[in-house]
Motif scaffolding. Structure first.
Motif, mmCIF file in Angstrom:
data_model
loop_
_atom_site.group_PDB
_atom_site.id
_atom_site.type_symbol
_atom_site.label_atom_id
_atom_site.label_comp_id
_atom_site.label_asym_id
_atom_site.label_seq_id
_atom_site.Cartn_x
_atom_site.Cartn_y
_atom_site.Cartn_z
ATOM 1 N N VAL A 1 -2.174 -4.531 15.308
ATOM 2 C CA VAL A 1 -1.114 -4.333 14.311
ATOM 3 C C VAL A 1 -1.770 -3.795 13.055
ATOM 4 C CG1 VAL A 1 0.788 -5.374 13.019
ATOM 5 C CG2 VAL A 1 0.137 -6.330 15.235
ATOM 6 N N ARG A 2 -1.274 -2.662 12.589
ATOM 7 C CA ARG A 2 -1.803 -2.085 11.361
ATOM 8 C C ARG A 2 -0.736 -2.151 10.281
ATOM 9 N NH1 ARG A 2 -3.608 3.348 14.062
ATOM 10 N NH2 ARG A 2 -2.061 2.606 15.548
ATOM 11 N N GLY A 3 -1.027 -2.949 9.230
ATOM 12 C CA GLY A 3 -0.101 -3.083 8.108
ATOM 13 C C GLY A 3 -0.536 -2.189 6.964
ATOM 14 N N TYR A 4 0.438 -1.602 6.256
ATOM 15 C CA TYR A 4 0.145 -0.750 5.102
ATOM 16 C C TYR A 4 0.975 -1.242 3.923
ATOM 17 C CZ TYR A 4 -1.974 2.269 8.559
ATOM 18 O OH TYR A 4 -2.769 2.751 9.575
ATOM 19 N N GLU A 5 0.322 -1.340 2.762
ATOM 20 C CA GLU A 5 0.981 -1.902 1.586
ATOM 21 C C GLU A 5 0.333 -1.295 0.339
ATOM 22 O OE1 GLU A 5 3.417 -4.076 0.514
ATOM 23 O OE2 GLU A 5 2.535 -3.872 -1.483
ATOM 24 N N GLY A 6 1.159 -1.072 -0.698
ATOM 25 C CA GLY A 6 0.648 -0.408 -1.894
ATOM 26 C C GLY A 6 0.086 -1.331 -2.958
ATOM 27 N N ALA A 7 0.587 -2.544 -3.065
ATOM 28 C CA ALA A 7 0.182 -3.439 -4.158
ATOM 29 C C ALA A 7 -1.139 -4.127 -3.820
ATOM 30 C CB ALA A 7 1.270 -4.476 -4.428
ATOM 31 N N VAL B 1 -2.171 -6.852 -0.816
ATOM 32 C CA VAL B 1 -3.142 -6.513 0.234
ATOM 33 C C VAL B 1 -4.198 -7.617 0.326
ATOM 34 C CG1 VAL B 1 -4.943 -4.868 0.914
ATOM 35 C CG2 VAL B 1 -2.731 -4.032 0.078
ATOM 36 N N ARG B 2 -4.694 -8.064 -0.847
ATOM 37 C CA ARG B 2 -5.698 -9.156 -0.845
ATOM 38 C C ARG B 2 -5.119 -10.397 -0.164
ATOM 39 N NH1 ARG B 2 -7.026 -7.151 -5.973
ATOM 40 N NH2 ARG B 2 -5.601 -8.595 -6.991
ATOM 41 N N ASP B 3 -3.891 -10.773 -0.557
ATOM 42 C CA ASP B 3 -3.257 -11.954 0.062
ATOM 43 C C ASP B 3 -3.065 -11.716 1.554
ATOM 44 O OD1 ASP B 3 -3.084 -13.147 -2.428
ATOM 45 O OD2 ASP B 3 -0.971 -12.618 -2.742
ATOM 46 N N ARG C 1 -4.635 -0.885 2.123
ATOM 47 C CA ARG C 1 -3.901 -0.487 0.930
ATOM 48 C C ARG C 1 -3.601 1.006 0.991
ATOM 49 N NH1 ARG C 1 -5.323 -0.766 -5.491
ATOM 50 N NH2 ARG C 1 -3.178 -0.354 -6.130
ATOM 51 N N ALA C 2 -2.346 1.352 0.807
ATOM 52 C CA ALA C 2 -1.962 2.773 0.832
ATOM 53 C C ALA C 2 -0.652 2.962 0.097
ATOM 54 C CB ALA C 2 -1.788 3.236 2.286
ATOM 55 N N ALA C 3 -0.559 4.064 -0.652
ATOM 56 C CA ALA C 3 0.736 4.474 -1.204
ATOM 57 C C ALA C 3 1.441 5.179 -0.052
ATOM 58 C CB ALA C 3 0.527 5.419 -2.373
ATOM 59 N N ILE C 4 2.518 4.575 0.440
ATOM 60 C CA ILE C 4 3.117 5.101 1.674
ATOM 61 C C ILE C 4 3.968 6.330 1.372
ATOM 62 C CG2 ILE C 4 4.682 4.572 3.593
ATOM 63 C CD1 ILE C 4 3.718 1.586 3.144
ATOM 64 N N ASP C 5 3.542 7.432 1.940
ATOM 65 C CA ASP C 5 4.325 8.657 1.897
ATOM 66 C C ASP C 5 4.133 9.360 3.243
ATOM 67 O OD1 ASP C 5 1.778 9.687 1.789
ATOM 68 O OD2 ASP C 5 1.905 10.334 -0.301
ATOM 69 N N ALA C 6 4.670 10.556 3.384
ATOM 70 C CA ALA C 6 4.598 11.232 4.680
ATOM 71 C C ALA C 6 3.146 11.430 5.112
ATOM 72 C CB ALA C 6 5.326 12.569 4.611
ATOM 73 N N ARG C 7 2.272 11.757 4.119
ATOM 74 C CA ARG C 7 0.853 11.999 4.464
ATOM 75 C C ARG C 7 0.196 10.749 5.033
ATOM 76 N NH1 ARG C 7 -1.788 15.174 0.185
ATOM 77 N NH2 ARG C 7 -3.484 13.686 0.332
#
Ligand code: SAM
Length: 397
Positions: free
Chosen positions: A279-285, A289-291, A306-312
Motif C-alpha cells: 500500500v502506497r500512501g501519499y500526503e502533502g502535510a 506524513v510523520r504521524d 510526502r507529495a503535493a498530489i497533482d497529475a504529475r
C-alpha cells in the motif's frame, strides 16, 4: 441586475428547494435569494442580509408564516438569524436534515454528472448532538465563542451542543491570551484534549496536551496537533469500514491511497493485502506524513510518502495499482488527477468525498473515461449542519 441594493429589505417569499451549501432557494422579482433558517415549502418573511448587485442576494428567514412539517424548535439557544453561524440546520428534524442532504447529493450528481442515483444519508451515532471532537473557538475582545455567519462578530456562548464534553468552550477559556485569534480543542483517547492557541498571524502553539491518539477497529493512530482527523467521534470507524468493504482488497494486491492523512485507510488496507501486498500512501502535510509513518510502522507492506498530489505525482506512480483510494479536500481531485488515476488502470477506485459537488464533477471526469459509479453511500457525519460525507465505488467499463 438591480440598481438599488436590497440589503435590509423585508420580503415575504415561498421557499423552494435546498441548494448545495445549505441555503434554501427563493425567488423574488426575477432574482434568486439564498435563504438561511428556512425549509423547503415554507412561506416566510425574510430580511435581505447581503446584496452585491448580481443575480442573487442572501437573506435570513426572520418569521415563519407557514412552517414545514420538518421544522422543530432548535435545541440550541444560540441558533437563529444573526446569531451563531456554526450550524445551519438546527431548526430541521434530524431525519429531515438527512433527507435534505440526500436531495443535495442526488441533485449534484444529476446536474454535474448526469446520473440519477438513489441516495440515502445514513445516521451515525452519536447524533445529532455531542459528536464533534474538534472545535475551533474564535476570540475577540476577550470573548471566546463562535462566529456569527459570514461575520467577524464572536458570539459569547456558554456551551456548544454538538461538541463532545472534552471540546466544550469551558475547556478553551483558560487558554485565553490577548494575542489569540482562536483556541482549538482536539479530543481523542489521550486522556484530555489538546489545547492550542492560534495567533493573528496563524502561528499555532500547543498550550496543553500532546498528540492525540485515536482507537479505530484494532489499531491506534497518533495525530499531532493541527493535523487532519475526522471530526465526528465515529467517522474514522465508519469510513474505514466502508472503504475496506468497497475496496475488497485481496492478499497480495497493490493499493494506492491518495490524500492519506495520518494513514487511516493505509493501515487497514495494509492489513487486507497482507505481507505479500503493498500500500502506497501519499500526503502533502509534513506532520501528517510523520504521524502516518509511525502509525503504519508495524506494517512493512505500507509506505507513506510526502507529495503535493497533482497529475504529475499520480503519473509518477510506478508499477501496478489494483485499487486506488482517494480522500481529497473539499475542492476534489479535479480532472487531471482523475485522468492520471484512470491511466493507472486500477480494477476499482474508492472515493471518499466531503463535498458532493466536487464528487459529482470528479465522477463526471471518471465517466468521460468510461468509468461508472457502482455504489454510493452517504453518511451524516455532521449533524445539524448541511455537510455530508460520501463514499463512492467506481469501476471501469
Ligand atoms: C480529507 S483529508 C483525508 C485524510 C485521511 N484519508 C483520513 O481520512 O484521515 C485530506 C488530506 O489531504 C491532504 N491534502 C490536501 N491537499 C493536498 C494536496 N494537494 N496534496 C497532498 N495532500 C493534500 C490534507 O493534508 C489532508 O490530510
Amino acid at each position: 441586475m438591480t440598481d438599488r441594493s436590497w440589503a435590509g429589505r423585508s420580503l415575504t417569499v415561498e421557499i423552494g428547494q435546498v441548494a448545495h451549501g445549505g441555503h434554501c432557494v427563493a425567488r423574488h422579482e426575477g432574482r434568486v435569494l439564498f435563504v438561511r433558517h428556512a425549509l423547503p415549502g415554507e412561506r416566510v418573511r425574510v430580511v435581505v442580509t447581503e446584496d452585491r448587485g448580481g443575480s442573487f442576494a442572501r437573506a435570513d428567514a426572520v418569521e415563519v408564516l407557514t412552517p414545514s412539517k420538518a421544522r422543530v424548535s432548535p435545541p440550541c439557544r444560540y441558533a437563529g438569524p444573526g446569531r451563531c453561524g456554526g450550524c445551519g440546520w438546527p431548526h430541521a428534524a434530524p431525519a429531515a436534515q438527512r433527507e435534505l442532504k440526500a436531495f443535495v447529493v442526488r441533485e449534484q450528481l444529476q446536474r454535474l454528472a448526469r446520473l440519477d442515483v438513489d441516495v440515502v444519508v445514513e445516521a451515525v451515532e452519536p447524533a445529532p448532538l455531542h459528536w464533534r471532537t474538534r472545535m475551533q473557538y474564535a476570540v475577540r475582545d476577550g470573548v471566546v465563542g463562535l462566529r456569527a455567519h459570514r461575520s467577524h462578530e464572536v458570539i459569547d456562548i456558554d456551551g456548544c451542543l454538538i461538541a463532545v464534553p472534552d471540546a466544550d468552550v469551558s475547556v478553551a477559556r483558560p487558554a485565553l491570551r490577548s494575542a489569540a485569534r482562536s483556541i482549538e480543542l482536539e479530543s481523542g483517547d489521550a486522556g484530555g484534549p489538546t489545547v492550542s492557541v492560534v495567533d493573528g498571524r496563524g502561528r499555532r502553539q500547543v498550550v496543553s496536551g500532546g498528540p492525540q491518539r485515536h482507537r479505530v477497529r484494532n489499531r491506534s493512530f497518533e495525530v499531532s496537533s493541527g493535523g487532519f482527523w475526522q471530526v465526528h467521534e465515529r467517522a474514522a470507524d465508519v469510513l474505514a469500514d466502508t472503504v475496506l468493504a468497497m475496496a475488497g482488497a485481496r492478499p497480495g494486491e497493490s493499493i494506492v491511497d491518495l490524500f492519506c492523512g495520518v494513514g487511516l485507510f493505509t493501515a487497514f488496507l495494509g492489513e487486507q493485502v497482507g505481507a505479500g501486498g503493498r500500500v502506497r500512501g501519499y500526503e502533502g502535510a509534513a506532520s501528517a506524513v510523520r504521524d502516518g509513518v509511525r502509525n503504519v510502522a508495524d506494517l512493512p507492506q505500507c509506505r507513506i510518502t510526502r507529495a503535493a498530489i497533482d497529475a504529475r505525482t499520480v503519473q509518477g506512480i510506478d508499477g501496478l495499482a489494483d485499487v486506488v483510494v482517494l480522500d481529497p479536500p473539499r475542492t476534489g481531485a479535479k480532472k487531471a488527477v482523475v485522468e492520471a488515476i484512470c491511466d493507472l488502470s486500477p480494477r476499482a477506485v474508492v472515493y471518499v468525498a466531503c463535498d458532493p459537488a466536487a464528487l459529482a464533477r470528479d465522477v463526471a471526469s471518471f465517466a468521460a473515461r468510461g468509468w461508472r459509479l457502482e455504489q454510493l453511500r452517504a453518511f451524516d457525519l455532521f449533524p445539524m449542519t448541511h455537510h455530508v460525507e460520501c463514499v463512492a465505488l467506481l469501476l471501469p467499463g
